[in-house]
Design a protein around this motif. Structure first.
Motif, short mmCIF file in Angstrom:
data_model
loop_
_atom_site.label_atom_id
_atom_site.label_comp_id
_atom_site.label_asym_id
_atom_site.label_seq_id
_atom_site.Cartn_x
_atom_site.Cartn_y
_atom_site.Cartn_z
N ARG A 21 0.77 -1.28 -0.01
CA ARG A 21 -0.04 -0.18 -0.10
C ARG A 21 0.83 1.25 -0.20
NH1 ARG A 21 -4.04 -0.59 4.89
NH2 ARG A 21 -5.14 0.97 3.89
N LEU A 22 2.16 1.31 0.14
CA LEU A 22 3.06 2.30 0.52
C LEU A 22 3.09 3.03 -1.05
CD1 LEU A 22 4.64 4.44 2.16
CD2 LEU A 22 6.54 2.64 1.92
N VAL A 23 3.20 1.87 -1.99
CA VAL A 23 3.42 2.44 -3.30
C VAL A 23 2.59 3.52 -3.83
CG1 VAL A 23 3.74 1.65 -5.76
CG2 VAL A 23 4.71 0.24 -4.02
N GLU A 24 1.29 3.19 -3.56
CA GLU A 24 0.28 4.31 -4.02
C GLU A 24 0.65 5.83 -3.51
OE1 GLU A 24 -4.36 5.23 -3.58
OE2 GLU A 24 -3.67 3.32 -2.89
N SER A 25 1.18 5.77 -2.29
CA SER A 25 1.32 7.19 -1.74
C SER A 25 2.41 7.57 -2.31
CB SER A 25 1.75 6.94 -0.29
OG SER A 25 1.89 8.16 0.36
N ALA A 26 3.68 6.87 -2.44
CA ALA A 26 4.88 7.07 -3.40
C ALA A 26 4.71 7.66 -4.75
CB ALA A 26 5.66 5.98 -3.40
N GLN A 27 3.71 7.37 -5.46
CA GLN A 27 3.29 7.80 -6.71
C GLN A 27 2.92 9.20 -6.50
OE1 GLN A 27 0.93 4.60 -7.94
NE2 GLN A 27 2.50 3.20 -8.94
N GLU A 28 2.20 9.46 -5.51
CA GLU A 28 1.74 10.80 -5.34
C GLU A 28 2.91 11.95 -5.61
OE1 GLU A 28 -0.27 10.98 -1.71
OE2 GLU A 28 -1.90 10.12 -2.39
N HIS A 29 4.23 11.61 -5.37
CA HIS A 29 5.10 12.46 -5.69
C HIS A 29 5.25 12.88 -7.16
CE1 HIS A 29 6.23 10.53 -1.62
NE2 HIS A 29 6.72 11.72 -1.51
N HIS A 30 5.10 12.07 -8.11
CA HIS A 30 5.07 12.30 -9.31
C HIS A 30 3.77 13.12 -9.96
CE1 HIS A 30 8.35 10.24 -11.12
NE2 HIS A 30 8.21 9.21 -10.81
N GLN A 31 2.55 12.73 -9.34
CA GLN A 31 1.35 13.65 -9.40
C GLN A 31 1.45 15.10 -8.77
OE1 GLN A 31 -1.57 11.52 -7.23
NE2 GLN A 31 -1.06 9.46 -8.08
N LEU A 32 2.19 15.35 -7.96
CA LEU A 32 2.52 16.47 -7.37
C LEU A 32 3.46 17.47 -8.28
CD1 LEU A 32 2.49 18.82 -5.43
CD2 LEU A 32 4.48 17.72 -4.04
N LEU A 33 4.55 16.69 -8.92
CA LEU A 33 5.10 17.03 -9.86
C LEU A 33 4.43 17.89 -11.33
CD1 LEU A 33 8.71 15.30 -9.44
CD2 LEU A 33 7.95 17.54 -8.83
N ASP A 34 3.63 16.87 -11.57
CA ASP A 34 2.50 17.29 -12.67
C ASP A 34 1.91 18.30 -12.55
OD1 ASP A 34 3.20 14.81 -14.10
OD2 ASP A 34 1.72 13.70 -13.09
N LEU A 35 1.30 18.59 -11.33
CA LEU A 35 0.48 19.68 -10.89
C LEU A 35 1.25 21.14 -10.92
CD1 LEU A 35 -1.78 18.01 -8.10
CD2 LEU A 35 -2.50 18.93 -10.53
N LEU A 36 2.47 20.88 -10.39
CA LEU A 36 3.32 22.06 -10.37
C LEU A 36 3.88 22.60 -11.87
CD1 LEU A 36 5.70 21.12 -7.11
CD2 LEU A 36 3.87 22.68 -7.35
N ALA A 37 4.15 21.52 -12.63
CA ALA A 37 4.44 21.84 -13.91
C ALA A 37 3.37 22.36 -14.58
CB ALA A 37 4.94 20.70 -14.57
#
Length: 244
Positions: free
Chosen positions: A180-196
């Motif tokens: 279940r930790l992987v799902e949370s880890a993938q939020e780092h890429h989602q955050l970068l998408d939003l910032l970009a």
């Protein structure tokens, strides 16, 4: 608990020994491998780390300044206890600081900086997939500190990084084992998408959920905030700016 039973792995001495020992001990405290309320001596901690007692004492003094331990004169170091309410208050302070920070930097991260940030996010995801919690926590701490740096506010970087390092994630190992930790880890890429994409509101909301859900889930295994007689702050997404 004897020295041989303390769950610490030998540190890799390819960087500052004091820094490596501090990082190893901080991780052990965050994960609950070093027990809250228990007294540890420097020699007992040094043995499983494969170092002398001196860098352990130096590291523990650093951790005392971070609020993770207290010193017991001529006895050792006591791991600071944190209640569920303590952790919830800490989570809310982090949200109050980091959410506006992510809103502010959206669209302002230099394009050339995204490649190394993506690489860092990849390391976090890989660590989650492999159950390498030491790397996960270290890279997560560095990743978020790097993002806050774009605010240009040194004190904000120091405060948010210290708060992140003070949390307790007792359920993290079980979550990693379950995948279940992987799902949370993938939020780092989602955050970068939003910032970009210059999506400040989206970045605000994602980091609010990331800090709140992750802190609660990783600490207790539940998304629920603790019940308390005291009013707890509610951090909400700010209304969109409609000014011309």
């Amino acid at each position: 608990m004897s020295a041989s039973e303390i769950p610490l792995a030998p540190v890799q001495q390819f960087r500052s020994l004091r820094s490596a020992v501090t990082d190893a001990l901080r991780t052990a405290i965050i994960l609950g491998d070093l027990v809250e309320g228990e007294l540890y001596s420097a020699p007992a901690l040094a043995a499983p780390l494969g170092v002398s007692a001196t860098p352990v004492r130096e590291a523990m003094m650093d951790l005392a300044r971070e609020g993770l331990v207290t010193t017991a004169k001529n006895k050792g170091f006591l791991i600071t206890e944190m209640t569920a309410v303590d952790l919830e208050e800490q989570t809310q302070v982090r949200q109050l600081l980091e959410c506006p920070a992510m809103h502010a930097i959206a669209g302002h991260v230099p394009e050339e900086d995204y490649a190394p940030l993506r690489e860092s996010a990849d390391v976090i995801v890989a660590a989650a997939e492999q159950g390498d919690l030491h790397t996960y926590l270290s890279e997560d701490r560095t990743f978020h500190a790097r993002l806050v740096t774009y605010t240009g506010n040194r004190r904000l970087v120091e405060t948010t990084t210290q708060l992140r390092g003070q949390t307790r994630l007792r359920a993290l190992r079980a979550l990693a084992d379950s995948g279940r930790l992987v799902e949370s880890a993938q939020e780092h890429h989602q955050l970068l998408d939003l910032l970009a994409d210059s999506d400040g509101d989206g970045a605000y909301e994602l980091i609010r959920r990331h800090i709140g859900h992750a802190s609660r889930l990783w600490s207790t295994g539940s998304y629920e905030a603790p019940s308390t007689d005291r009013p707890l702050l509610s951090v909400v997404t700010p209304a969109a700016d409609t000014s011309p």
